[in-house]
Design an enzyme around this catalytic site. Structure first.
Site, PDB file in Angstrom:
ATOM      1  N   GLU A  33       0.859  -1.184   0.000  1.00 22.74           N
ATOM      2  CA  GLU A  33       0.000   0.000   0.000  1.00 22.74           C
ATOM      3  C   GLU A  33       0.890   1.228   0.000  1.00 22.74           C
ATOM      4  OE1 GLU A  33      -3.871   2.051   2.140  1.00 22.74           O
ATOM      5  OE2 GLU A  33      -2.987   0.273   3.049  1.00 22.74           O
ATOM      6  N   CYS A 236      -6.735   1.142   2.589  1.00 22.29           N
ATOM      7  CA  CYS A 236      -7.554   2.347   2.631  1.00 22.29           C
ATOM      8  C   CYS A 236      -7.315   3.220   1.414  1.00 22.29           C
ATOM      9  CB  CYS A 236      -7.267   3.125   3.915  1.00 22.29           C
ATOM     10  SG  CYS A 236      -7.824   2.289   5.412  1.00 22.29           S
ATOM     11  N   ASN A 360     -12.581  -2.803   0.743  1.00 24.61           N
ATOM     12  CA  ASN A 360     -11.537  -2.894   1.764  1.00 24.61           C
ATOM     13  C   ASN A 360     -12.072  -2.360   3.081  1.00 24.61           C
ATOM     14  OD1 ASN A 360      -8.557  -2.871   2.756  1.00 24.61           O
ATOM     15  ND2 ASN A 360      -9.290  -0.803   3.160  1.00 24.61           N
ATOM     16  N   GLU A 361     -12.161  -3.240   4.076  1.00 21.82           N
ATOM     17  CA  GLU A 361     -12.562  -2.831   5.433  1.00 21.82           C
ATOM     18  C   GLU A 361     -13.852  -2.016   5.450  1.00 21.82           C
ATOM     19  OE1 GLU A 361      -9.583  -0.816   7.688  1.00 21.82           O
ATOM     20  OE2 GLU A 361      -8.173  -2.499   7.647  1.00 21.82           O
TER      21      GLU A 361
END
Length: 815
Positions: A33, A236, A360-361
């Protein structure tokens, strides 16, 4: 305490003739990331910072289009440097530099790079830029690599005079010296005005010699992990800070000057020089499967102002088409519309995409369900060959985690992504959780996990947790530590796997654990019986309890009226504050009131007994967060932290603290702390039950029951290709353990190639060489001593003891 009477010998018996349980061939991978300056200034090899003049306050409040640039006026020369946006090189790259010289020579601009520009003697650097003559008769543009003070020229090249329209110019500079802190300059002869854009200084020595490639030493460190897959670009970063910041893959695969740059959710900039083409190419270069993650049509739930928001309904059709286009771009023939884009970039052969993460999340809301379902259903209809990876939210428990599992089962999502940033103790306590997984349900991808520690304790806990994954490799399909990279002095998240600066790469203890597992993977988990294994020491009941009161970061508060005593009885006043100790921060005492900021005031042995309570009045006077109350439980391994107004004053929650790391106990209450208001706070600890009250209202009620930690773990796998049996042993206890290995069916004497990492639990690794690295030797006997605080891999050629029939072969290919 260590066991006073440990067994004389621990027996590890492996049934090498059993069919065993198929292990995912993609179990251990890596996750990249763009966090901690991992891309620009890191893995992406570009040496010029803000090369397209696109920095802005959206990246960081103090940044602007000329950040990292400076006007040069040598020897009395005069000129100016500004930025314009009319008639740009490309609409996706709207800003460009306007350099004006009012003298014949001596005017230019210089770039400081990312903490300087590192160059090495004898190495070549590609210089390129787009230039356009606006007025005057500007002569050849001269590029130089110079010492930081400009007193010495390390190398230079001419790029020719600019013309009346945008044109790309290139040259090569070979540096005469090694300088870790050089600068890059461009100079013109005038008078006149020239427009400049996409100014680049790129080492030719990139990983695999790729143009627009990756920093060789950093990329090699990742390659040396031998990851089975690489997940990218986030995290994120993928779903972004608001809908406008979502990562759109299609805007990262064209020519560099046509890629849309944007601010990074981690508060810096994304040039997109490292885009989807470069990610896929890197995966191919290191033999890792690409695992891209696209937003699920929603932005991050923590986005400022909006929270989670979904793309408008009228935009979803185009977005679904964009996701489908990614599969065509990766896998389609070179004459397909998107395959042609890939081919034009230099890769006519398909990349062979198998996995695609969607989301994602994400909080499992109705908006998320709707947007995800449209994307998932379209992929299943048009590309059933693609394995979709869903999401379980940001935690390993709670409402979103449970809803995520239920939704995945409802939609028949084949794999779900769980994230687990935990304390070392949590990993040991939860190593058996995979044993209970539904073998018929979605498989698990642990896309982000880590122990919150770059020390021996954390690394060994991760080694043991990975053994647990391997033992259950039929349902744990994939796993990747996170984050991967962190640049010195530019780190937003700790810990990380690999640390670096402009000239150094430091691999951590955690890295060595990952590598030992990855280099010694198998395709079949074999039955293992362990007799006489060390056990965790018994937990001792504690009847003395400490209390600490303090504040969150950058916050001041007042505390008064502290009372404590047994649960169910009237509480009595605690000793006055001048009898308390100060752990951290700045505190002042005025009578019965303590005022200050920091970790707080500590009262040791505040209460005695097997259950107790305490209360305090608190008022925030200034700052960005709220209060922090810490206290001990009624057993020796229980310490708690109650954060009120944490996370930027957005939430209140209770944690258990292990190894200095807080683990949330229950859901967070999304409420902060108001300034200037007195709060009555009360805590009750009764055995393993903890209750927290604010102004008489019960906010948290937790029964802190956790599994006993597994402190000595073993796995055994078959590597059918090599014909080896691999035994892995994680010993997190302080004591050495004598282990006798028995491979059932083995004939004659069996030897073992041993790789062993032994490290004290408090030894740390970050910005420097790791305090320990794996050692290699050969064992010729079935008995060995496994040191305390160690991770051991034993590899033996067990061909004579294996069943090599079609059943075993099929089991090894089950994935």
């Amino acid at each position: 305490m260590p066991d006073a009477n440990p067994p004389a010998e621990t027996v590890v018996e492996v049934d090498t003739r059993a069919l065993g349980r198929a292990i995912s061939t993609d179990l251990f991978g890596a996750f990249f990331e763009d966090l901690n300056y991992a891309a620009d200034g890191g893995l992406y090899a570009e040496l010029v910072q803000n090369r397209s003049f696109e920095y802005s306050p959206a990246d960081r409040p103090e940044w602007h289009s000329l950040t990292a640039w400076e006007l040069l006026e040598r020897d009395g020369a005069a000129g100016s440097l500004t930025v314009a946006t009319d008639d740009p090189l490309h609409p996706a790259n709207p800003h460009y530099a306007v350099l004006t010289s009012t003298t014949v020579e001596g005017v230019g601009l210089c770039n400081e790079g990312f903490d300087g520009i590192p160059v090495r003697a004898g190495e070549a650097y590609d210089v390129s830029l787009f230039a356009r003559l606006a007025e005057g008769a500007v002569g050849p543009v001269v590029a130089r690599i110079e010492s930081r003070d400009g007193e010495r020229v390390h190398g230079q090249a001419e790029l020719g005079p600019p013309g009346g329209s945008w044109r790309r110019r290139t040259a090569v500079i070979t540096s005469e010296v090694t300088d870790p802190d050089a600068r890059f300059t461009l100079a013109v002869t005038g008078p006149g005005t020239v427009h400049l854009d996409l100014v680049s200084l790129f080492p030719q020595n990139t990983f695999k010699g790729r143009a627009n490639g990756l920093r060789a030493d950093l990329a090699q460190a990742i390659a040396d992990l031998k990851p089975r897959f690489l997940r990218f670009p986030g995290g994120c970063l993928a779903h972004g800070q608001g809908l406008g910041n979502m990562y759109r893959w299609s805007e990262t695969v064209g020519p560099l000057h046509e890629r849309r740059q944007q601010f990074n959710i981690w508060h810096y900039h994304q040039s997109m020089g490292l885009g989807y083409f470069e990610y896929f190419q890197f995966c191919e270069d290191i033999g890792a499967k690409p695992v891209p993650v696209v937003p699920a049509g929603v932005c991050c739930q923590n986005s400022e102002v909006t929270g989670q928001a979904g793309l408008p309904d009228e935009d979803m059709g185009a977005y679904v088409a964009e996701v489908l286009a990614l599969v065509e771009w990766a896998n389609g023939p070179a004459d397909s519309p998107w395959g042609a884009v890939r081919a034009a970039a230099g890769h006519p052969k398909p990349f062979g995409l198998e996995y695609l993460g969607v989301g994602n999340e994400d909080t499992i809301t109705d908006t998320f369900r709707d947007r995800f379902s449209r994307i998932h259903d379209a992929l299943r209809e048009h590309h059933p060959e693609i394995t979709v990876i869903g999401t379980l939210g940001p935690a390993t428990f709670g409402e979103d985690w449970e809803k995520g599992w239920a939704f995945a089962r409802e939609r028949n999502v084949p794999v779900v992504d769980e994230h687990a940033y935990k304390s070392p103790r949590w990993l040991l306590e939860n190593s058996r959780r995979f044993d209970r997984m539904d073998r018929e349900g979605p498989h698990l991808y642990i896309g982000e996990y880590g122990s919150w520690c770059n020390d021996g304790r954390g690394a060994l806990a991760e080694a043991l947790y990975m053994i647990a994954m391997e033992r259950n490799g039929d349902v744990v399909r994939m796993a990747s530590y996170a984050p991967l990279l962190a640049k010195r002095d530019h780190t937003q998240w700790l810990p990380d796997l690999i640390y670096f600066d402009n000239t150094n790469v430091w691999t951590t203890l955690n890295y060595h654990v990952q590598q030992m597992h990855s280099l010694n993977s198998g395709d079949t988990a074999l039955p293992v019986t362990v007799t006489g294994a060390p056990q965790a020491p018994a937990v001792q009941v504690s009847d003395r309890h400490d209390i600490r009161i303090g504040t969150g970061s950058d916050t001041r508060a007042e505390f008064t009226d502290v009372f404590c005593g047994p649960v169910g009885e009237e509480l009595v006043p605690a000793p006055e504050f001048h009898n308390w100790g100060t752990q951290e921060g700045t505190w002042g005492i005025d009578g019965a009131t303590a005022a200050g900021s920091g970790a707080g005031l500590l009262l040791t042995d505040a209460v005695r007994g097997t259950s107790y309570a305490f209360s305090v009045r608190a008022r925030k006077t200034d700052g960005v967060e709220g209060f922090v109350l810490c206290f001990t439980g009624t057993t020796s391994d229980r310490r708690y932290r109650w954060r009120l107004g944490g996370w930027g004053n957005r939430a209140t929650w209770l944690q258990r603290v292990d190894d200095g790391v807080g683990e949330d106990l229950g859901e967070r209450v999304l409420e902060g702390v108001a300034s200037g208001r007195w709060y009555d706070l009360r805590v009750e600890v009764d055995g393993l039950r903890v209750r927290c009250y604010r102004d008489g209202a019960l906010l948290h009620d937790v029964e802190d029951v956790r599994p006993d930690p597994e402190v000595f773990a073993v796995s055994a796998v078959r590597d059918s290709v090599a014909g080896d049996v691999i035994v892995k042993i994680a010993n997190t206890t302080p004591d050495p353990v004598t282990v006798r290995l028995r491979l059932s069916g083995a004939e004659g004497t069996t030897g073992y190639d041993r790789t062993m990492l032994t490290v004290p639990p408090d030894a740390t690794s970050r910005y420097g060489p790791a305090p320990a690295t794996p050692a290699h030797d050969r064992l010729t006997a079935p008995v060995c001593v496994v040191p305390g605080h160690s991770f051991t891999v034993l590899r033996t050629d067990a061909r004579l003891s294996m069943r090599v029939d079609s059943q075993i072969t099929d089991r090894g290919r089950a994935w």
